[in-house]
Design a protein around this motif. Structure first.
Motif, PDB file in Angstrom:
ATOM      1  N   ILE A  59      -3.983   1.087  -2.787  1.00  8.28           N
ATOM      2  CA  ILE A  59      -3.322  -0.196  -3.012  1.00  8.28           C
ATOM      3  C   ILE A  59      -2.502  -0.085  -4.291  1.00  8.28           C
ATOM      4  CG2 ILE A  59      -3.658  -2.656  -3.457  1.00  8.28           C
ATOM      5  CD1 ILE A  59      -6.258  -2.515  -1.904  1.00  8.28           C
TER       6      ILE A  59
ATOM      7  N   LEU B 236      -6.469   0.039   4.592  1.00 10.21           N
ATOM      8  CA  LEU B 236      -6.419   1.336   3.908  1.00 10.21           C
ATOM      9  C   LEU B 236      -6.905   2.449   4.826  1.00 10.21           C
ATOM     10  CD1 LEU B 236      -7.654   0.711   0.234  1.00 10.21           C
ATOM     11  CD2 LEU B 236      -5.443   1.640   0.959  1.00 10.21           C
TER      12      LEU B 236
ATOM     13  N   MET C 106       0.846  -1.191   0.000  1.00  5.11           N
ATOM     14  CA  MET C 106       0.000   0.000   0.000  1.00  5.11           C
ATOM     15  C   MET C 106       0.879   1.237   0.000  1.00  5.11           C
ATOM     16  SD  MET C 106      -3.284  -0.919   2.368  1.00  5.11           S
ATOM     17  CE  MET C 106      -4.368  -2.278   1.869  1.00  5.11           C
TER      18      MET C 106
END
Length: 712
Positions: A603, A655, A593
């Motif tokens: 990503i 994330l 990431m």
């Protein structure tokens, strides 16, 4: 012909409701029992009398008993005529033969036992038990109802809870031929009965005048430790409208004790050894034994089960003895455990020559149903334990060695304080069965802990002790082993400085768990270091790593009995601070990431090749531009995968954890790990490596403390 009583039905007592079916036991005919007033009036008429003589209780209660007899009433010994009653072991009782009339008009003779019950105010009544029929009885059904041929144990107790009379079955059950004088208490009359259970029930029936049914009562032979479990019913005995003058107990030996033991062992099989943690398993054994078997239980483990700290054999002697055990579990019926001389985790000292050592080194159980605590015992050398035994009322003890697969792991100690009944041989057998089950679970936990500790130590020795990004990046990493039974996995990470101030970052995961996987991880990491020294392109390096891993698996390097490690996953990236370009390739591994300098996380769009060690394909590289201050996060699948959620959900959570990071990289790693493992402990090992890019001139020095070794 028997006439129906004209007494008021509301004042007429109900017949003695003798039970005929005891829980899960064979059906036994009700005993032939009756209760007469001092004037010879029938007060109670048992079911056994109905079966024997044919007269129903509602037709008999309230009538003079003379109407059931073939001979004159004055010849019957329940009247207080001189010579009719004899003194028998200190009480008024008689044993005689009477001629009675069946409901159908026929007559026959019966042997009866007659016991007088007298209250404090002089009020009295007569308890009558039919024990034998000298002339025989016409039906087998009626013959079975005779009291001394019945399997039911019948006993009569006075209002002072003293045993007055018992039938043959009762005396045989407790190994007595006669009954002691009623001047003795329940405790002395029938030694081994749990007075704390029987006396409150008798007093309850005397107070309430209501019978109590299916009451479990235990008797333990003081001589042989044999335990008998009764299912008893208790009935009040007394005149109509007056206070009970005593009670009658009707009991049958049951299999409930065996059922309880089997049930306890069944629960133990499910509740002991639920984890592979030694301390948890020891506590489960203690909790299982209290209060089902003991009032207080301890589990102490020897050097065979290392619990940390200095080995016990090397510790010096203390005032209370020598260091032999560590306390791993204990349980008590009392809050605060006043019986405990040591707490869980403490080193346990015992005096030389004590029964603790007999159980440990003699490899046999120590059984003392009645503890001896006076002078001349081992307690002379242990004043603290003697004080605790005295203060808490300990009176019975069992010490059972915990042995599994030829190794003595420690001992379990069971004691009784509030329960007045001493341990029996049956209790000893049950405790030994529990300890056999627990010892196997403890040994499994011990072996697992030993192998896991070795695997963790090996893995940590193979991981880099310090991560340095040189002048190219700031680095922080975390390694978190899982709690899986298979032990640690093969997760690893590394940072390798290359010529031209470049830095190579690698992270991987070897297939499998345990020492085997840890060793394979070390080999793979060494191979990556060797290939990186050749300054190979990332895709080319993974291609060579694939071939090397496959060759190692094919050559049968691993010992017989161990599965061969066939491969793993890997990401290999090279960052050049001069161009801000990061070139990376991945082999079956989750994608890294990226976090831009303004805090936006994405990503990385990178091609993926097959895991290394399979030899089925080639690998591709991709160039990513990473401006100064960008973050590159590499991680293993344990961070984002679980059995309860899809990997895409895990990637989305990661994330979110990386969006707009603040603070240093070490703090960021800690926050990410905490957020990703909040809902449940990790099911697989976790490795996380985060790099922040620097300027090409290295002006952002390492003095900010960002370069630290990975920590678990």
């Amino acid at each position: 012909m028997v006439r129906k009583a004209e007494a008021d039905s509301e004042s007429k007592p109900m017949p003695i409701p003798m039970p005929t079916d005891f829980a899960h036991g064979p059906e036994a005919p009700a005993p032939a029992l009756a209760l007469l007033g001092s004037d010879g009036t029938v007060l109670e008429w048992g079911e056994g009398c109905r079966r024997l003589l044919g007269h129903r209780a509602e037709d008999v209660v309230g009538l003079p008993v003379r109407e059931l007899l073939e001979i004159p009433a004055e010849a019957v010994p329940w009247f207080s005529a001189p010579g009719d009653m004899g003194q028998r072991v200190g009480r008024r009782a008689a044993n005689g033969v009477v001629e009675v009339r069946h409901r159908d008009g026929t007559g026959f003779r019966l042997t009866v036992e007659i016991i007088e019950l007298t209250g404090g105010d002089g009020e009295s009544c007569w308890f009558v038990a039919i024990t034998e029929a000298p002339d025989g009885v016409r039906t087998a059904d009626a013959e079975a109802a005779l009291l001394d041929r019945s399997p039911l144990a019948v006993a009569v107790w006075d209002a002072g809870t003293r045993l007055l009379w018992s039938n043959r079955a009762c005396r045989e059950m407790v190994g007595r031929s006669e009954v002691d004088a009623p001047t003795r208490s329940t405790r002395r009359t029938v030694r081994g009965f749990d007075r704390s259970i029987i006396e409150p029930v008798i007093r309850q029936v005397l107070t309430s005048r209501e019978p109590v049914g299916d009451h479990v009562l235990r008797w333990v032979s003081p001589e042989h430790g044999r335990e008998v479990v009764f299912s008893s019913s208790v009935f009040p005995l007394g005149p109509v409208g007056g206070s009970p003058l005593g009670v009658c107990t009707v009991s049958l030996v049951t299999k409930s004790g065996e059922r309880e033991r089997l049930a306890l062992l069944g629960r133990a099989a499910k509740q002991i050894g639920t984890t592979l943690d030694v301390m948890t398993t020891a506590q489960e054994l203690a909790d299982m034994a209290v209060p089902a078997l003991a009032d207080y239980a301890t589990v102490d483990l020897a050097d065979a089960v290392p619990l940390g700290g200095e080995p016990l054999k090397r510790m010096s002697e203390a005032a209370s003895g020598i260091a032999v055990f560590r306390r791993a579990g204990q349980s008590s019926i009392h809050t605060g455990m006043p019986e405990a001389a040591f707490l869980v985790g403490d080193v346990v000292y015992v005096p030389p020559g004590s029964p603790f050592l007999t159980a440990l080194y003699g490899d046999r159980s120590y059984f003392e149903p009645v503890m001896e605590t006076g002078p001349g015992t081992w307690l002379d050398r242990d004043a603290e334990r003697r004080r605790l035994i005295h203060d808490t009322g300990m009176h019975s003890v069992m010490m059972i060695p915990l042995r599994a697969r030829g190794t003595i792991l420690g001992i379990a100690v069971f004691t009784r304080t509030d329960n007045a009944v001493p341990f029996s041989q049956d209790d000893l057998l049950l405790a030994e069965e529990l300890c056999v089950q627990a010892a196997l679970s403890l040994d499994n936990a011990r072996r697992y802990a030993r192998e896991r500790a070795a695997a963790v130590a090996l893995q940590r020795s193979l991981l880099p002790q310090e991560l340095s990004g040189g002048t190219a990046v700031d680095l922080a990493g975390r390694y978190l082993p899982s709690d899986r039974r298979e032990g640690v996995g093969g997760d690893w990470m590394d940072a390798i400085e290359l010529p031209g101030d470049r830095i190579a970052l690698a992270i991987g995961d070897v297939i499998g768990h345990g020492i085997n996987a840890a060793a394979a991880m070390g080999r793979m990491r060494t191979a990556v270091h060797t290939l990186a020294a050749l300054d190979q392109h990332p895709a080319e390096l993974l291609d060579h790593l694939d071939k090397v891993t496959a060759q190692l698996a094919e050559t049968g390097t691993w010992s017989a009995g161990y599965s061969s490690i066939t491969g793993g996953t890997c990401v290999y990236a090279v960052y050049d601070p001069a161009t801000h370009i990061c070139t990376l390739a991945r082999a079956g591994h989750p994608p890294p990431m990226l976090v831009t300098p303004d805090g936006h996380a994405t990503i990385a769009d990178t091609p993926v090749g097959p895991p290394v060690g399979i030899g089925t394909g080639r690998y591709e590289s991709v160039d990513l531009e990473l401006p100064e201050g960008s973050l590159l996060a590499l991680f293993t699948d344990g961070l984002v995968e679980s059995r309860h959620a899809d990997i895409d959900a895990g990637l989305d959570r990661l994330l979110a954890s990386l969006q707009h990071p603040s603070g240093g990289l070490e703090d960021l790693c800690g926050r990410v790990i905490a957020r990703m493992t909040t809902d449940a402990p990790p099911e697989d090992d976790i490795a996380l490596l985060i790099a922040r890019t620097r300027a090409a001139d290295g002006s952002r020095a390492t003095a900010h403390g960002e370069h630290r070794e990975p920590s678990a």
